[in-house]
Motif scaffolding. Structure first.
Motif, short mmCIF file in Angstrom:
data_model
loop_
_atom_site.label_atom_id
_atom_site.label_comp_id
_atom_site.label_asym_id
_atom_site.label_seq_id
_atom_site.Cartn_x
_atom_site.Cartn_y
_atom_site.Cartn_z
N GLY A 246 0.81 -1.22 0.00
CA GLY A 246 0.00 0.00 0.00
C GLY A 246 0.84 1.26 0.00
O GLY A 246 0.32 2.37 -0.04
N HIS A 247 2.17 1.11 0.03
CA HIS A 247 3.08 2.26 0.07
C HIS A 247 3.45 2.69 -1.35
O HIS A 247 4.60 2.61 -1.78
N PHE A 248 2.45 3.16 -2.08
CA PHE A 248 2.65 3.56 -3.47
C PHE A 248 3.52 4.80 -3.57
O PHE A 248 3.63 5.59 -2.63
N GLN A 249 4.13 4.96 -4.73
CA GLN A 249 4.87 6.17 -5.06
C GLN A 249 4.24 6.79 -6.29
O GLN A 249 4.20 6.16 -7.35
N ILE A 270 3.65 7.30 -0.27
CA ILE A 270 2.69 6.84 0.73
C ILE A 270 3.43 5.94 1.71
O ILE A 270 4.10 4.99 1.30
N GLY A 271 3.32 6.22 3.00
CA GLY A 271 3.97 5.36 3.99
C GLY A 271 5.48 5.38 3.85
O GLY A 271 6.09 6.42 3.57
N SER A 272 6.10 4.23 4.03
CA SER A 272 7.55 4.11 4.02
C SER A 272 8.06 3.64 2.67
O SER A 272 7.44 2.80 2.02
N ALA A 273 9.21 4.17 2.27
CA ALA A 273 9.82 3.75 1.00
C ALA A 273 10.54 2.41 1.16
O ALA A 273 10.58 1.60 0.24
N CYS A 274 11.11 2.17 2.34
CA CYS A 274 11.93 0.97 2.55
C CYS A 274 11.09 -0.19 3.08
O CYS A 274 10.18 0.01 3.88
N HIS A 275 11.45 -1.41 2.66
CA HIS A 275 10.72 -2.59 3.10
C HIS A 275 10.91 -2.86 4.60
O HIS A 275 10.14 -3.60 5.21
N THR A 276 11.93 -2.20 5.21
CA THR A 276 12.16 -2.37 6.64
C THR A 276 11.20 -1.53 7.48
O THR A 276 11.15 -1.66 8.69
N GLY A 277 10.46 -0.63 6.81
CA GLY A 277 9.58 0.28 7.53
C GLY A 277 10.19 1.65 7.73
O GLY A 277 9.52 2.57 8.21
#
Length: 386
Positions: A246-249, A270-277
């Protein structure tokens, strides 16, 4: 007469619900939901406040303010408007316009006064049937800048006031991001794998978020949809960023370097760019040389971080903690004193004194901001909306 259609959402208890008469929750996070609508191509958004009392209304306004600070498209505030003060609150929450309900006599009575107080560009009307327009045609024409309807069967004939239909089910709308890219894939210089590296930045603060790669399909898909799409080398497949998280760019701009072999994209994240959060993938600091940072925004951020750290982790002997311990009245007294010092210093032809006093004033204002949980982003967004 043509009309423009744009989405309408309904806010109740700080959640988005389906409709006036349907409390089904469509999102518990209105900010991210509307950022996504903007990213998909919505050019304007109407928010109906369905609060039932003053406390709910205040919370709704806080929620609307959070939304207008995060999205770029105009927001029209509607619902729960009883007096001129409510119009002011909606506009001060960052809405580009306030929609007055033409089915309510009290709202009709507000139109002229509101237009004279806030300018007609800030006032539009919401109609539920043609008669509401025909009965008040002259008033609407003179004191408002537009008409919206959530009833698509309405067909108001007007040449001087824009007429817009709003869609009550935003998910069903076919938004389109129109991108006219000056470069084609064939213009680019590719690496040995037939791909091109992409550096991704946050469009608001220029923070570098991540680096990824595109093949021709990913490049064309990004231009077509406005949503960042890459090619995953590890999975050997096309990768729409945010499809699972859900963290679209959403693309805001794209530039090529001098050799046309690297792409720089600025995005609405949206939200975080990195998969780590983490917000950015670049958080593993290798080293940092001692150097003075003269970037104004960075200086403000660093000073504010120090003040917030003192608030969270008090340090013995800290002047900042002394101010926090003394409370809001002491902080306000110091802000007032420092403002007066600026006035006195301004009479001195030597600018060094006023530089010192302004810096002192800004520090105490930042302490006040920390005490009231106000951020620099809040302030800059407020200025940008004026």
């Amino acid at each position: 007469m043509s009309s423009i259609s744009y989405p309408c959402v309904f806010l109740r208890n700080e959640k988005l619900i389906r409709d006036f008469n349907d409390d089904s929750v469509i999102s518990e996070n209105p900010v991210d939901y509307l950022i996504n609508l903007q990213g998909k191509g919505a050019k304007k958004i109407v928010i109906f406040d369905l609060s039932e009392n003053d406390n709910e209304h205040d919370r709704a306004l806080t929620c609307i303010r959070s939304i207008t600070r995060k999205i770029d498209v105009p927001v029209i505030g509607a619902g729960n408007i009883k007096r001129l003060e409510d119009v002011k609150k909606i506009i001060y929450a960052g809405c580009k316009a306030c929609a007055l309900n033409m089915s309510k006599e009290s709202n009709i009575a507000l139109i002229e006064e509101a237009a004279k107080r806030f300018d007609k560009d800030k006032i539009i009307v919401c109609i539920g049937e043609d008669l509401e327009y025909t009965k008040n045609k002259e008033l609407i024409s003179q004191y408002t800048s537009g008409i919206i309807s959530i009833n698509s069967s309405i067909c108001v004939e007007t040449d001087d006031v824009p007429f817009n239909v709003v869609e009550k089910d935003p998910e069903k709308q076919n938004y389109k991001v129109e991108i006219d890219c000056k470069y084609k894939w064939s213009d680019l210089k590719l690496n040995s794998d037939g791909m091109i590296p992409v550096v991704v930045q946050d469009y608001k603060n220029d923070e570098v978020l991540m680096v990824a790669y595109m093949n021709e399909e990913a490049f064309n898909k990004t231009i077509e949809t406005g949503i960042m799409t890459y090619f995953s080398r590890s999975r050997n497949e096309l990768w729409v960023k945010g499809l699972t998280s859900g963290h679209f760019q959403y693309v805001k701009s794209m530039s090529l370097d001098c050799d046309l072999d690297t792409i720089l994209v600025k995005v609405l994240q949206i939200g975080s760019a990195c998969h780590t959060g983490k917000g950015s993938c670049f958080f593993n600091e290798a080293f940092k040389l001692n150097s003075s940072n003269h970037n104004p925004s960075k200086v403000f951020d660093e000073v504010m971080e120090t003040i917030l750290d003192r608030k969270k982790n008090p340090k013995e002997g800290s002047y900042t903690n002394y101010l926090f311990d003394k409370g809001i009245d002491k902080v306000l007294k110091k802000v007032g004193e420092e403002a007066t010092e600026i006035v006195i210093a301004a009479k001195n032809p030597d600018k060094e004194e006023i530089k010192y006093e302004i810096a002192d004033f800004l520090y105490h204002v930042m302490v006040l901001m920390a005490q009231k949980d106000v951020t620099w982003e809040d302030i800059t967004e407020e200025l940008a909306n004026r």
